[in-house]
Scaffold this active site. Structure first.
Site, PDB file in Angstrom:
ATOM      1  N   LYS A 193     -14.989 -13.264   0.585  1.00 22.49           N
ATOM      2  CA  LYS A 193     -14.380 -12.360   1.580  1.00 22.49           C
ATOM      3  C   LYS A 193     -14.392 -10.926   1.055  1.00 22.49           C
ATOM      4  CE  LYS A 193     -10.137 -10.829   2.508  1.00 22.49           C
ATOM      5  NZ  LYS A 193     -10.427  -9.523   3.072  1.00 22.49           N
ATOM      6  N   GLU A 269      -8.474 -10.276 -11.545  1.00 24.29           N
ATOM      7  CA  GLU A 269      -8.710  -8.953 -12.138  1.00 24.29           C
ATOM      8  C   GLU A 269      -7.820  -8.005 -11.345  1.00 24.29           C
ATOM      9  OE1 GLU A 269      -9.444  -5.600 -12.782  1.00 24.29           O
ATOM     10  OE2 GLU A 269     -11.472  -5.707 -11.954  1.00 24.29           O
TER      11      GLU A 269
HETATM   12  P1  NDP Z   1      -5.033  -5.928  -2.057  1.00 29.07           P
HETATM   13  O1  NDP Z   1      -4.753  -6.577  -3.335  1.00 29.07           O
HETATM   14  O2  NDP Z   1      -4.098  -6.113  -0.926  1.00 29.07           O
HETATM   15  O3  NDP Z   1      -6.471  -6.409  -1.498  1.00 29.07           O
HETATM   16  C1  NDP Z   1      -7.507  -6.961  -2.265  1.00 29.07           C
HETATM   17  C2  NDP Z   1      -8.177  -8.078  -1.480  1.00 29.07           C
HETATM   18  O4  NDP Z   1      -7.259  -9.147  -1.287  1.00 29.07           O
HETATM   19  C3  NDP Z   1      -8.630  -7.673  -0.086  1.00 29.07           C
HETATM   20  O5  NDP Z   1      -9.833  -8.341   0.237  1.00 29.07           O
HETATM   21  C4  NDP Z   1      -7.479  -8.153   0.769  1.00 29.07           C
HETATM   22  O6  NDP Z   1      -7.806  -8.341   2.118  1.00 29.07           O
HETATM   23  C5  NDP Z   1      -7.158  -9.471   0.098  1.00 29.07           C
HETATM   24  N1  NDP Z   1      -5.839 -10.003   0.409  1.00 29.07           N
HETATM   25  C6  NDP Z   1      -4.728  -9.354   0.885  1.00 29.07           C
HETATM   26  N2  NDP Z   1      -3.703 -10.229   1.053  1.00 29.07           N
HETATM   27  C7  NDP Z   1      -4.164 -11.456   0.676  1.00 29.07           C
HETATM   28  C8  NDP Z   1      -3.590 -12.758   0.613  1.00 29.07           C
HETATM   29  N3  NDP Z   1      -2.323 -12.993   0.973  1.00 29.07           N
HETATM   30  N4  NDP Z   1      -4.345 -13.779   0.154  1.00 29.07           N
HETATM   31  C9  NDP Z   1      -5.604 -13.579  -0.242  1.00 29.07           C
HETATM   32  N5  NDP Z   1      -6.230 -12.368  -0.184  1.00 29.07           N
HETATM   33  C10 NDP Z   1      -5.521 -11.319   0.255  1.00 29.07           C
HETATM   34  O7  NDP Z   1      -5.264  -4.418  -2.333  1.00 29.07           O
HETATM   35  P2  NDP Z   1      -5.094  -3.195  -1.307  1.00 29.07           P
HETATM   36  O8  NDP Z   1      -6.404  -3.042  -0.720  1.00 29.07           O
HETATM   37  O9  NDP Z   1      -4.022  -3.335  -0.315  1.00 29.07           O
HETATM   38  O10 NDP Z   1      -4.640  -2.063  -2.314  1.00 29.07           O
HETATM   39  C11 NDP Z   1      -3.290  -1.987  -2.727  1.00 29.07           C
HETATM   40  C12 NDP Z   1      -3.186  -1.571  -4.149  1.00 29.07           C
HETATM   41  O11 NDP Z   1      -3.804  -2.567  -4.943  1.00 29.07           O
HETATM   42  C13 NDP Z   1      -3.920  -0.297  -4.504  1.00 29.07           C
HETATM   43  O12 NDP Z   1      -3.170   0.832  -4.246  1.00 29.07           O
HETATM   44  C14 NDP Z   1      -4.181  -0.508  -5.958  1.00 29.07           C
HETATM   45  O13 NDP Z   1      -3.044  -0.136  -6.687  1.00 29.07           O
HETATM   46  C15 NDP Z   1      -4.398  -1.994  -6.084  1.00 29.07           C
HETATM   47  N6  NDP Z   1      -5.816  -2.377  -6.112  1.00 29.07           N
HETATM   48  C16 NDP Z   1      -6.340  -2.761  -7.292  1.00 29.07           C
HETATM   49  C17 NDP Z   1      -7.673  -3.071  -7.370  1.00 29.07           C
HETATM   50  C18 NDP Z   1      -8.300  -3.466  -8.657  1.00 29.07           C
HETATM   51  O14 NDP Z   1      -9.508  -3.319  -8.805  1.00 29.07           O
HETATM   52  N7  NDP Z   1      -7.557  -3.991  -9.603  1.00 29.07           N
HETATM   53  C19 NDP Z   1      -8.567  -2.982  -6.220  1.00 29.07           C
HETATM   54  C20 NDP Z   1      -7.889  -2.616  -4.998  1.00 29.07           C
HETATM   55  C21 NDP Z   1      -6.574  -2.323  -4.984  1.00 29.07           C
HETATM   56  P3  NDP Z   1      -7.797  -7.146   3.219  1.00 29.07           P
HETATM   57  O15 NDP Z   1      -9.222  -7.063   3.607  1.00 29.07           O
HETATM   58  O16 NDP Z   1      -6.924  -7.580   4.331  1.00 29.07           O
HETATM   59  O17 NDP Z   1      -7.284  -5.908   2.573  1.00 29.07           O
END
Ligand code: NDP
Length: 497
Positions: A193, A269
């Site tokens: 996804k 990660e």
């Molecule tokens: P999320 O952790 O919410 O999203 C990452 C992925 O997880 C997306 O594909 C998201 O889907 C999916 N996701 C969201 N909820 C669920 C769930 N309940 N079960 C399974 N998968 C899920 O990150 P955000 O995009 O909201 O960013 C928020 C914060 O996270 C940022 O400000 C940053 O601090 C951190 N972040 C860290 C990252 C890293 O590389 N370590 C990368 C991105 C964010 P959807 O498509 O709906 O968003």
């Protein structure tokens, strides 16, 4: 039938076009979601809709898992020799290389990173990663183990089966490659996804996976929201392993769903609040360049961003002056302009989140030394921002901001700095700057982080492992280490007495 995304660019950095399906990619076909609904994809430079993609549902995850299981049990997994898996991965890497500029343009449009960075940094590592794991595909094997002369013992490293992969928006294509490379090399079938914010390069990759000749069902891409499609992957009873990159908050939910369903294996990660430490004997020009890269690369939307910059008190004023000059020189603007270093933040949500942190820094009494404001009137551009005079308990010092916002903190001695640098729930990465090799090694060993950069920052290689200590994650991606996430070890004991 899902629609096609067709787009043409005529910009200073790229003239060309793209065309690919916006459907879900399941069982080797592009299809609509079972509810026939769509999700708008927004251009972060303008806030306007670029296109619509098919929205997947939990039912579509079931269909994708069934397609993956069928492929795994018939034409993939143990039924496909490693050299063939390697050949297909190499073919995919070749195709990605041919489409490198087109990919960079799609990424710049969808994510907001600049075309030049996407082409040279992201695509370079993406293609390297697929080639690196192509090389591993026929070198995955167990060992024989001596016990007594009447026994033959050996191990096999078998693929796990159907694996789920959930990726974020900050490095959309790179996360696809980090995930599918080791999973395919080891013979697993995939349900992936992408982030709903940045799904386009994953869909372009689906087209190339098809063209490369991977059997239908080996890779399935299900667009959709995290709370529906992501959750369905994490709790699916026939997915044996889930790999997630994203926030620590959602990482916990994924782990919980895995535990409550079939106890699938989990690798995570997650976030970071990485320190960059500048000692008084550092080469200041090196420290300024790399510390700036550490925080501003990818607009600060990097899990390993060096967002806490610790500077020895003896050189603090000089460093701050030079770092400010460097920060001012970084051009923020159109990702397709020749001289842009930084484009917009990925989304309105992320823009508001970062501006909220900037407000909290001001309210909690930090000095806004530079930046802290929106640039332009449309899109999600934020100026490079520096806070000084911060205290350890402030939110801007403790929490991951995921934007171009750094805090600069004075320190006195080596013991004090190790304590401060490690004073975080995260442990993804750290950078340090010194010309003293003993100090570099001692500090690198004392830091609680999965990666320590010495006199550099934010550099990544396909063959060097990456992952976190503490709440920054579980497991390692890249390098040989990632392979073990995707295999089961079977020990076979034969009585030859
Ligand atoms: P999320 O952790 O919410 O999203 C990452 C992925 O997880 C997306 O594909 C998201 O889907 C999916 N996701 C969201 N909820 C669920 C769930 N309940 N079960 C399974 N998968 C899920 O990150 P955000 O995009 O909201 O960013 C928020 C914060 O996270 C940022 O400000 C940053 O601090 C951190 N972040 C860290 C990252 C890293 O590389 N370590 C990368 C991105 C964010 P959807 O498509 O709906 O968003």
């Amino acid at each position: 039938m899902p629609s096609t995304f067709d787009y043409t660019w005529d910009t200073p950095v790229y003239k060309g076009s793209t065309s690919f399906s916006t459907g879900l990619y399941i069982g080797g076909k592009f299809v609509d979601g079972s509810n026939k609904t769509t999700i708008d994809v927004i251009n972060p430079s303008t806030g306007k809709v670029i296109t619509k993609i098919a929205e997947g549902t939990p039912k579509d995850v079931d269909i994708a898992v069934a397609a993956a299981q069928k492929a795994y049990e018939t034409v993939w997994g143990l039924n496909c020799p490693g050299n063939e898996r390697g050949r297909l991965l190499n073919k995919l890497a070749d195709l990605m290389d041919i489409h490198r500029d087109e990919y960079a343009a799609v990424e710049a449009l969808d994510n907001g990173k600049t075309f030049n960075w996407a082409k040279n940094a992201d695509l370079g590592l993406c293609i390297d990663t697929i080639r690196y794991y192509a090389g591993w595909a026929d070198k995955i094997h167990g060992s024989t183990i001596e016990t007594s002369e009447d026994k033959l013992n050996y191990t096999r490293h078998e693929p796990i089966g159907v694996v789920g992969q959930i990726i974020p928006w900050n490095f959309p294509l790179m996360m696809v490659c980090w995930k599918i490379g080791p999973a395919l090399a080891t013979g697993n079938a995939i349900v992936l996804k992408p982030s709903e914010f940045t799904p386009l390069t994953a869909l372009l990759t689906a087209k190339l996976i098809d063209e490369a000749g991977f059997p239908p069902g080996v890779v399935n891409i299900v667009n959709g929201y995290g709370s529906t499609v992501g959750q369905a992957i994490a709790e699916h009873m026939h997915i044996e392993k889930v790999a997630f990159t994203g926030s620590t908050l959602v990482g916990r939910k994924v782990m919980e769903a895995a535990a409550k369903s079939n106890l699938k294996k989990v690798t995570l990660e997650l976030g970071g609040k990485s320190p960059s430490i500048v000692f008084d004997d550092a080469d200041l020009s090196v420290a300024v360049e790399w510390a700036a890269h550490g925080i501003y690369f990818n607009h600060g939307q990097t899990c390993c961003a060096g967002s806490r910059i610790f500077v020895h008190e003896k050189i603090y004023d000089t460093f701050l002056h030079k770092f400010t000059e460097k920060s001012k020189s970084l051009k923020v603007g159109d990702p397709f302009a020749l001289d842009s270093f930084q484009g917009p933040q990925v989304s309105e949500i992320q823009f508001n989140r970062i501006m909220g942190y900037i407000d909290s820094g001001k309210q909690e009494g930090a000095t806004l030394h530079m930046g802290g404001h929106r640039i332009g009137t449309e899109g999600y551009f934020i100026s490079p921002t520096i806070f000084t005079d911060v205290r350890p308990e402030m939110r801007i010092v403790r929490e991951e901001i995921f934007g171009p916002v750094g805090v600069i903190i004075k320190f006195k001695d080596d013991d004090d700095i190790i304590h401060q640098a490690n004073d975080t729930v995260y442990g993804l990465a750290a950078a340090l700057f010194t010309t003293n090799v003993k100090r570099a090694i001692k500090t690198a060993h004392a830091l609680h982080a999965g990666t320590v950069w010495v006199n550099c920052s934010n550099t990544l290689y396909a063959n060097v492992p990456f992952g976190g200590y503490k709440q920054s994650g579980i497991g390692r991606e890249l390098g040989e280490y990632a392979l073990s996430n995707y295999t089961n070890v079977k020990a076979i004991q034969i009585n030859i007495a």
